[in-house]
Scaffold this motif. Structure first.
Motif, short mmCIF file in Angstrom:
data_model
loop_
_atom_site.label_atom_id
_atom_site.label_comp_id
_atom_site.label_asym_id
_atom_site.label_seq_id
_atom_site.Cartn_x
_atom_site.Cartn_y
_atom_site.Cartn_z
N UNK A 223 -14.02 -19.43 27.76
CA UNK A 223 -15.45 -19.22 28.02
C UNK A 223 -15.85 -19.34 29.48
N UNK A 224 -15.02 -19.95 30.33
CA UNK A 224 -15.37 -20.13 31.73
C UNK A 224 -14.50 -19.33 32.69
N UNK A 225 -13.86 -18.29 32.16
CA UNK A 225 -13.04 -17.39 32.99
C UNK A 225 -13.44 -15.95 32.65
N UNK A 226 -13.66 -15.14 33.67
CA UNK A 226 -14.07 -13.75 33.48
C UNK A 226 -13.00 -12.99 32.70
N UNK A 227 -13.42 -11.94 31.99
CA UNK A 227 -12.49 -11.06 31.29
C UNK A 227 -12.63 -9.65 31.86
#
Length: 576
Positions: free
Chosen positions: A260-264
């Protein structure tokens, strides 16, 4: 020597020999970190003691409980036989001391089992990305490109929408209207326009600037492969994936799983550089000669498709002052993101508030994601150690927030830079911005990470909780061996935010009370996750992340830090 003194001495010997001698080899680093360097009290590692005993100690391998019984039995036999009373008492007390250790180890085994069971439950609940899976979109023509929303030293970012079936919008609020309700009417109008733009353009397309990678797709992917670290499995076309990974053009770095705290990155493809809005004014030098005769760029480059976020962390902090709990959760999100990267063998190496994107959850709490992986170090062995044999080795970006062990490293034969705690240090520096202070490593103060002294760090506002101040101070320690990992620092904030009652009568060795709290917390989070929208909030995501990464040793270290900090605070109050 009195018999009482002899028994006391025997108990102490029984504990010290087995804790610091035979049992130390398996838990040497953690025990030394807790007891020797931070003086938060001794502790015992939760693994089976038999595994740490060398083969020559065959007599002791039955178990500590059996050993204690044999020692106590031998002590009684000596008491009934010959020998001085002092020696008999010491020998008997030695066996009693070993028996006490066995009870502590049994408690640790139960606590470790509890942590493992909780971790197993929550690790199965994978993070679901907020956008529906893409079924197309491997060409630039598949997207409608809007206005420019960002520009850095290596790329420009534009808002975009898919011409094919558009992804479902996220449940998260994407507007800055909440921040500006008390502002004048003109400001509110602009914020509403931003919200409307995000609805019309839910995606963002990042166009990399290509100076020296050539114009072949394979060369571009190899040169810019670090940008693909947060990419989803189907980001590249399958044939491109095979071409890039066949060894001829070099392997792509490992890719991190969803968090949830890393861009995709949903799509990655190469295409001819177009003349996008603002290109001639904003970045004319990077354009190819066909678009600007004086341009230095190549004809083709890499494009990345991601979710569109309303602002960066820096932009948000310029117009808003988050509350006390929100600020703590923002810091915690960065630590959770960094820990996720470290566990998968990735060091970001360019963390700053400009490289953190932000939106709002259904409760209006800021939700942060780490982005821009162009400078990252991604290793398959997860060691995060980079040989530094020449000044030409790339140490990462953003020299101002480069950890001391990185910025002060001198190249040489056999020199290795350890990045395992470098990003955690950068989070500690960004914490000043989150809590309304100027980053001490930026001008005008501009401390240099290679030479600053910890006493030079400015104090955080008094409104910042003492536990948070402790975490920030520990993260900014110059010596990485005395600096907690991102996981331990995150555990400290979790316990401070939600486990205060569990810590009230807690010590750094016994974990039974904390294990009971973990079971209750797990039940609460599971029930909340089934209760609808409230399960999608930042707070719920953080709690699930904490429970899915439970480790007894990390948790014990976090408790030790917190107790040590509170003891120091009480000592300061008493001295005043």
């Amino acid at each position: 020597m009195s018999v009482k003194h002899a028994i006391s001495r025997g108990l102490e010997m029984g504990r010290s020999v087995f804790q610091l001698g035979l049992l130390k080899s398996g838990g040497r680093v953690a025990a030394k970190l807790r007891a020797d360097r931070f003086r938060v009290g001794p502790s015992v590692r939760s693994a089976q003691p038999q595994a740490f005993l060398p083969s020559r100690y065959r007599y002791y391998r039955t178990s500590l409980r059996g050993l204690a019984a044999q020692l106590q039995s031998a002590g009684f036999r000596r008491m009934m036989g010959g020998g001085s009373p002092r020696n008999r008492a010491v020998f008997l007390a030695f066996g009693l001391g070993v028996g006490l250790i066995e009870q502590q180890l049994e408690d640790d085994r139960r606590s470790a089992a509890t942590c493992q069971e909780i971790q197993a439950v929550f690790s199965k609940k994978r993070f679901q990305t907020p956008l529906k899976p893409f079924t197309s979109g491997y060409k630039l023509e598949d997207y409608i490109i809007g206005n420019q929303i960002g520009k850095g030293s290596n790329a420009a970012v534009y808002e975009a929408a898919a011409r094919f079936a558009p992804p479902k919008e996220s449940d998260r609020k994407c507007s800055l209207v909440q921040l500006r309700e008390d502002e004048e009417e003109g400001e509110t109008s602009r914020s509403m326009t931003c919200c409307s733009s995000l609805r019309n353009f839910p995606l963002a397309v990042k166009m990399m600037w290509n100076f020296g990678a050539g114009s072949s797709s394979e060369a571009i992917l190899k040169s810019m492969s670090q940008e693909l670290v947060p990419a989803v499995p189907l980001a590249l076309k399958q044939e491109k994936e095979q071409i890039t990974l066949d060894g001829h053009f070099g392997d792509l770095p490992k890719r991190v799983s969803a968090h949830p705290n890393v861009i995709r990155v949903y799509r990655a493809f190469t295409a001819d550089v177009p003349l996008l809005p603002g290109a001639q004014e904003e970045y004319p030098d990077v354009l190819p000669a066909r678009l600007n005769p004086a341009g230095l760029g190549n004809n083709r480059t890499l494009f990345l498709v991601m979710k569109n976020y309303p602002c960066t962390l820096r932009q948000y902090l310029e117009v808003s002052t988050p509350g006390r709990k929100q600020s703590s959760m923002m810091l915690l999100q960065l630590l959770e993101g960094v820990d996720h990267l470290c566990r998968q063998g990735v060091a970001h190496r360019d963390l700053k508030s400009d490289n953190v994107l932000l939106e709002f959850d259904s409760d209006g709490c800021p939700h942060l994601v780490i982005t821009d992986f162009g400078c990252c170090l991604a290793q398959n062995d997860s060691s995060l150690q980079l040989p530094f044999n020449s000044m030409w080795v790339n140490r990462g970006g953003n020299a101002s927030l480069m950890a001391p062990e990185v910025s002060s490293a001198l190249p040489g034969s056999g020199v290795v830079i350890d990045y395992s705690k470098a990003d955690a240090w950068a989070v500690g520096a960004i914490a000043y911005e989150i809590f309304g202070q100027h980053n001490p490593f930026y001008r005008p103060l501009a401390l240099e990470s290679r030479s600053y002294q910890e006493k030079q760090l400015p104090a955080l506002p008094s409104s910042v909780p003492a536990d948070v101040q402790l975490v920030v101070g520990l993260l900014l320690r110059r010596d990485p061996s005395k600096r907690p990992s991102a996981r331990v620092a995150a555990n400290m904030l979790h316990l401070s935010l939600w486990g205060r009652k569990a810590l009230a009568n807690q010590d750094s060795t016994g974990m039974r009370k904390l294990a009971d709290w973990l079971l209750c917390q797990s039940a609460v989070v599971l029930l909340r996750g089934c209760s609808g929208p409230s399960g999608n909030t930042v707070e719920a995501e953080l709690q699930r992340s904490f429970l899915s990464n439970l480790d007894l040793e990390d948790l014990r270290t976090a408790v030790g830090f917190l107790l040590y900090g509170r003891e120091q605070s009480q000592a300061c109050i008493l001295s005043e």
